[in-house]
Design a protein around this motif. Sequence first.
Motif: not given
Lengths: 446, 446
Positions: A218-226, A231-235
């Motif tokens: 799954a893809f999220r254009a998330d600008p955060s750095f935690t 930005t791409e993760f396995t769901s």
Amino acid sequence: MTERILIKNLSALEDGPVRVAGWVETVRDQKKVQFIVLRDETGSVQLVNPATRELNDEDADSATKLEITEAISGLAQGSFVSIEGDLKHDERVKLGGIEIKIRSLTIASEAIPETPIASDSSSDKRMDWRFLDLRRPEQNLVFRIQTTFEHALRTYWIEHDFIEVHTPKLMASPSESRAELFELEYFDTKAYLAQSPQFFKQMAQSAGFGAIFEIAPAFRADPSFTSRHATEFTSVDAEISWVDSHEDVMKLHEELLVAGFTAVKEKHGAAIKELFDIDLEVPTVPFPRIPLAEAKQIVADRGYEIPRADADMDPEGERQIAAYVKETYGHDFVFLTDYASSIRPFYHMRHADNPELTNSYDLIYNGVEISTGAQREHRIDILIEQAKDKGMEPEELDFYLDFFRYGVPTHGGFGMGLARVLMLMLHQQSIREVTYLFRSPTRLMP
Amino acid sequence: MTERILIKNLSALEDGPVRVAGWVETVRDQKKVQFIVLRDETGSVQLVNPATRELNDEDADSATKLEITEAISGLAQGSFVSIEGDLKHDERVKLGGIEIKIRSLTIASEAIPETPIASDSSSDKRMDWRFLDLRRPEQNLVFRIQTTFEHALRTYWIEHDFIEVHTPKLMASPSESRAELFELEYFDTKAYLAQSPQFFKQMAQSAGFGAIFEIAPAFRADPSFTSRHATEFTSVDAEISWVDSHEDVMKLHEELLVAGFTAVKEKHGAAIKELFDIDLEVPTVPFPRIPLAEAKQIVADRGYEIPRADADMDPEGERQIAAYVKETYGHDFVFLTDYASSIRPFYHMRHADNPELTNSYDLIYNGVEISTGAQREHRIDILIEQAKDKGMEPEELDFYLDFFRYGVPTHGGFGMGLARVLMLMLHQQSIREVTYLFRSPTRLMP
């Protein structure tokens, strides 16, 4: 195929000829004798070679021996080699009590001598050279654990007659919200990358599939750095028909996790203890369930004021409630339930007697959220009202709303971040450490 | 949870109270008696209700009975309902010899009465309403078969110590070529969607993972509209270390397919016969292997001249060689081997004694290519030469070439289109019929 023996299997063999293959971890090139520590994906073993430093007319094999000796002298750490030799059990050898005396050596490929990272390199530098970082036994174990965990989940699903679906990642409209959305040129139009399989999991309910699962990107254009975002993760996703409430989803969820943890402990418990110094525990069911409002009161009573204007928990609040649950119930997991409608998506079903609350939950593991689940609103009129309520345009959602217009059972499901589970299971600082190749706003390489 | 009995399990039960849930396939609303055919994900069953058309003061339950009767009269096809009733075995009932007399009926959601598609609707129209199309038993079976097939492959891999990887789909450079590439804005730069996991499968080899697998989406901005192409497809991938040639890859490949077909035949053989009229055969190993040059000669001898300027087969050629293999060996599969270097990617290893040929293969099933496999070139100098040879810029590939500079074993693998396997297994005309939601240049919805 190079018929090699996996290094983990050597010690069970009797002394005699063997072939092993892997990469060179160290070379000790002494005058009279040479040692190689060779590693493969299962372990490491010491190879030994009596050095032949010059030709000897009285030894017909001395040319070959000299060649082997010189090859070993020139071997860079990281080179991949295949070795034939004689296995010998010898208690004096620290590394597993076995040694292989080299008879022949074939170099598959030589490494550049200078390794760009060391065990104390920064996380960023290790990510730059992830393929070398992954050679560490701890990293190899992470992905074996991932493999076992996923297979256990899938086996549970298969045994319970779930159908596996591959939902499209290319969509004509956002799946969650317009925020954090990747957009691409798609022939004469635009497409978006799926932020979750939500809509298409629900479609399977209308299609009469009953119970479905998917493990996919799954893809999220998330600008955060935690430490928890990529930005791409396995769901890890499941959705089931005929639920009465989110309680049915939680029951599935905890059973699945028990299946996953049981398999991991059984197959890798000893290795996890050895490499991570963790005694992995299989959680007991039922996991504790605490309504969010109650959880916030508990956290407040512990002296932590959640600094958020909305009704949500914050990461410190999640750590606090997890600490409370650990102290009170001795449990690593807790379902926080009945989130406020104001902080949940439009498709979460609301309480029949209180539209301010939803039939939903977050699952917290070792103090961090790993999953969100809910019963979905399946009644088209209410669904449209809830979408409007959130400021959405029902027209944009029309293809999704159609799933409900032609009949759909009650249903619910969850999505879970695979890397978060692994990070927390192995007490890692960041999902980067348990992701094959991490993707962030500034990282697209390698 | 609505504790329902799956319809397939009803006939094994004794007469008595049951609860079933599903969607309404048909309603026959006769004056004295009403019939519903109810379907769930496992089958269909007849429900019966003696109609009560008016209140009767002498029957205390007549209000309830009237309510049920009127609810059934108003039931649209496709509505999801949950039913309590009494199961009765009755040989006269054509549908499975059982019937349920309705005691109560709960409507989960009512469908719009007009169903937009029928069994004879065009493929495009059915794709528009895919969630309704998927309610057909044949379609439900397709995805059960897919589930079983994938689980059998994964079980084979797990039993052979493969590691599951999730390679990133967001890349900084093309994975195959600049053609058919989706590009997206990625914060301050550009990203590309992975056309295949090729580079990252190979990275696992350098990482010392040994043997790895992945089933995941891949993306091609392919403007063509054939029965075999999609812009997003599910790719089945494996890559293994220490191969001597592509023969080792083919051996893995055929064993995997045997595992998959065996599981599908065992679990779904009877249903495939019933719904598709196909006697599914488990292929025997070894699959026939024919060098491409020889295959082209065989096809030419059959009177078909391949109208291509390059050295490749065309679809008709593939059908012809498959027909020859079926006639000669009685086999549905054939490996065409040793493709010309000119039509293979730069990373395929070339023959040691003839650089015009590669250690590669295509796998043909029932006349259609389903997979490409190869031994990869692992020697960095030769790899760079081959990349230049194909007009590529080694600088662009630098992150990939690094995988080889720090040591890598010999290795090889394959990528296989999941939908193609299912299409050919079930004698379907197009991968659309076996894809959950098909994506083409003109189709992004639903």
